[in-house]
Design a protein around this motif. Structure first.
Motif, PDB file in Angstrom:
ATOM      1  N   ILE A  25     120.129  62.972 102.643  1.00  7.56           N
ATOM      2  CA  ILE A  25     120.590  63.510 101.210  1.00  7.56           C
ATOM      3  C   ILE A  25     121.835  63.515 101.273  1.00  7.56           C
ATOM      4  O   ILE A  25     122.685  63.272 102.431  1.00  7.56           O
ATOM      5  N   ASN A  26     122.649  63.609 100.127  1.00 12.44           N
ATOM      6  CA  ASN A  26     124.133  63.747 100.139  1.00 12.44           C
ATOM      7  C   ASN A  26     124.811  64.981 100.152  1.00 12.44           C
ATOM      8  O   ASN A  26     125.635  65.221  99.343  1.00 12.44           O
ATOM      9  N   ILE A  27     124.119  65.873 100.959  1.00 13.09           N
ATOM     10  CA  ILE A  27     124.729  67.181 101.131  1.00 13.09           C
ATOM     11  C   ILE A  27     125.928  67.194 101.988  1.00 13.09           C
ATOM     12  O   ILE A  27     125.791  66.415 102.987  1.00 13.09           O
ATOM     13  N   ASP A  28     126.871  68.052 101.749  1.00 14.37           N
ATOM     14  CA  ASP A  28     128.013  68.185 102.485  1.00 14.37           C
ATOM     15  C   ASP A  28     127.804  68.869 103.849  1.00 14.37           C
ATOM     16  O   ASP A  28     127.637  70.022 103.710  1.00 14.37           O
TER      17      ASP A  28
ATOM     18  N   PRO B 138     123.332  72.648  89.975  1.00 20.55           N
ATOM     19  CA  PRO B 138     123.757  71.786  90.617  1.00 20.55           C
ATOM     20  C   PRO B 138     124.704  72.482  91.999  1.00 20.55           C
ATOM     21  O   PRO B 138     124.836  71.976  93.155  1.00 20.55           O
ATOM     22  N   ASP B 139     125.435  73.539  91.752  1.00 22.82           N
ATOM     23  CA  ASP B 139     125.948  74.107  92.839  1.00 22.82           C
ATOM     24  C   ASP B 139     125.079  75.343  93.515  1.00 22.82           C
ATOM     25  O   ASP B 139     125.829  76.519  93.893  1.00 22.82           O
ATOM     26  N   CYS B 140     123.973  75.417  93.487  1.00 21.57           N
ATOM     27  CA  CYS B 140     123.048  76.422  93.936  1.00 21.57           C
ATOM     28  C   CYS B 140     123.270  76.643  95.381  1.00 21.57           C
ATOM     29  O   CYS B 140     123.677  75.649  96.205  1.00 21.57           O
ATOM     30  N   VAL B 141     122.587  77.680  96.053  1.00 24.43           N
ATOM     31  CA  VAL B 141     122.307  77.940  97.427  1.00 24.43           C
ATOM     32  C   VAL B 141     120.999  77.959  97.487  1.00 24.43           C
ATOM     33  O   VAL B 141     120.258  78.836  97.209  1.00 24.43           O
TER      34      VAL B 141
ATOM     35  N   VAL C 156     113.648  64.200  99.757  1.00 21.79           N
ATOM     36  CA  VAL C 156     114.339  62.929 100.077  1.00 21.79           C
ATOM     37  C   VAL C 156     113.988  61.859  99.340  1.00 21.79           C
ATOM     38  O   VAL C 156     114.915  61.140  98.805  1.00 21.79           O
ATOM     39  N   GLU C 157     112.576  61.841  98.950  1.00 17.49           N
ATOM     40  CA  GLU C 157     112.256  60.707  98.115  1.00 17.49           C
ATOM     41  C   GLU C 157     113.025  60.955  96.575  1.00 17.49           C
ATOM     42  O   GLU C 157     113.426  59.785  96.083  1.00 17.49           O
TER      43      GLU C 157
ATOM     44  N   VAL D 299     125.444  71.426  96.478  1.00 16.65           N
ATOM     45  CA  VAL D 299     124.554  72.371  97.161  1.00 16.65           C
ATOM     46  C   VAL D 299     125.272  72.749  98.508  1.00 16.65           C
ATOM     47  O   VAL D 299     125.846  72.035  99.218  1.00 16.65           O
ATOM     48  N   THR D 300     125.034  74.147  98.715  1.00 16.33           N
ATOM     49  CA  THR D 300     125.055  74.955  99.966  1.00 16.33           C
ATOM     50  C   THR D 300     123.720  75.418 100.571  1.00 16.33           C
ATOM     51  O   THR D 300     122.997  75.606  99.731  1.00 16.33           O
TER      52      THR D 300
END
Ligand code: F6R
Length: 245
Positions: free
Chosen positions: A92-95, A28-31, A48-49, A61-62
């Motif tokens: 999406i919920n990326i920071d 889950p914390d992949c780049v 996105v889907e 994610v980064t």
């Protein structure tokens, strides 16, 4: 090298999207190393889907993008930052503060390249690098050259790339002549490579890149030396390569 063939462009995007989704689920914390252009649109649509269905969480994610036009700000609708926001990040919920694209507004090329190399180093290595391929075999904006580049570079775009990209601009003169691009050395240091290609006009270069000699005159051919490459294409793009491998 693994090759997956989708029946058409949408199917190609679903396969590539599923491979990236698997990466996000497993780590889950992949780049993620990301690309722009026409080819990844169906891949991003798949991601996105999956996010909208509740199957993916991008919160840890980064991402690092391959390239950006020199001189364009992130608000310019032709910039690659704008492309990423519109086609993926906004949905999406990326920071967003963990999404990196070279700084097209930095006029000092040396500084821009050094800064981006530092960004790529600071994220601790790319887990999976998504790539498209240019008609001339370029990956990111690493154009055919007498040698393979290492780190981030400021490059002059070739006429073939300007011609290919002018469809996105009002007129050819508007296409920037230079871009900041991740180097081949950096791309090769990603743990996994996922190269996608669609359409008959990519069939010749796909065959050259993956079944021809390894040469900086066909930059993508260097990927033959990478230990973990997955190629996903539609039938048209893979038609010639699949006859040779
Ligand atoms: C984009 C990039 C380019 C494209 C290539 C193919 O970030 O690095 O190398 O992947 O030009 O572009 P399309 O997908 O538009 O055919």
């Amino acid at each position: 090298m693994k090759i997956y063939c989708g029946d058409n462009y949408e199917a190609m995007g679903r396969i590539a999207g599923n491979i990236i989704a698997a990466q996000v689920i497993l780590k889950p914390d992949c780049v993620l190393g990301l690309a722009t252009g026409s080819t990844p649109l169906s891949t991003y649509k798949t991601l996105v889907e999956k996010y909208e269905n509740g199957d993916l969480d991008f919160s840890k994610v980064t991402s690092v993008n391959l390239d950006e036009y020199k001189g364009l700000s992130g608000d310019n609708d032709q910039s690659y930052r704008y492309f990423m926001n519109t086609n993926l990040f906004n949905h999406i919920n990326i920071d967003k503060s963990r999404t990196f694209v070279p700084n097209g507004l930095e006029p000092d090329s040396e500084k821009a390249c050094k800064e981006y190399d530092a960004v790529v180093a600071s994220v601790g290595g790319v887990d999976i690098q998504l790539l498209g391929i240019g008609h001339n075999g370029h990956i990111a904006f690493n154009e055919p050259a007498p040698f393979f580049s290492k780190g981030t570079q400021c490059v002059d775009l070739t006429q073939s790339t300007i011609d290919a990209n002018k469809r996105f601009f009002e007129k050819e003169e508007d296409v920037p002549r230079q871009a900041y691009t991740m180097g081949i050395g950096t791309i090769m240091s990603a743990k996994k490579i996922l190269l996608i290609a669609a359409g008959e006009e990519k069939a010749d270069i796909m065959a050259k890149a993956f079944a021809g000699p390894i040469t900086p005159e066909v930059p993508a051919s260097v990927l033959q030396l990478h230990p973990d490459v997955t190629v996903v294409g539609d039938k048209a793009a893979l038609s010639k390569l699949l006859e040779l491998v």
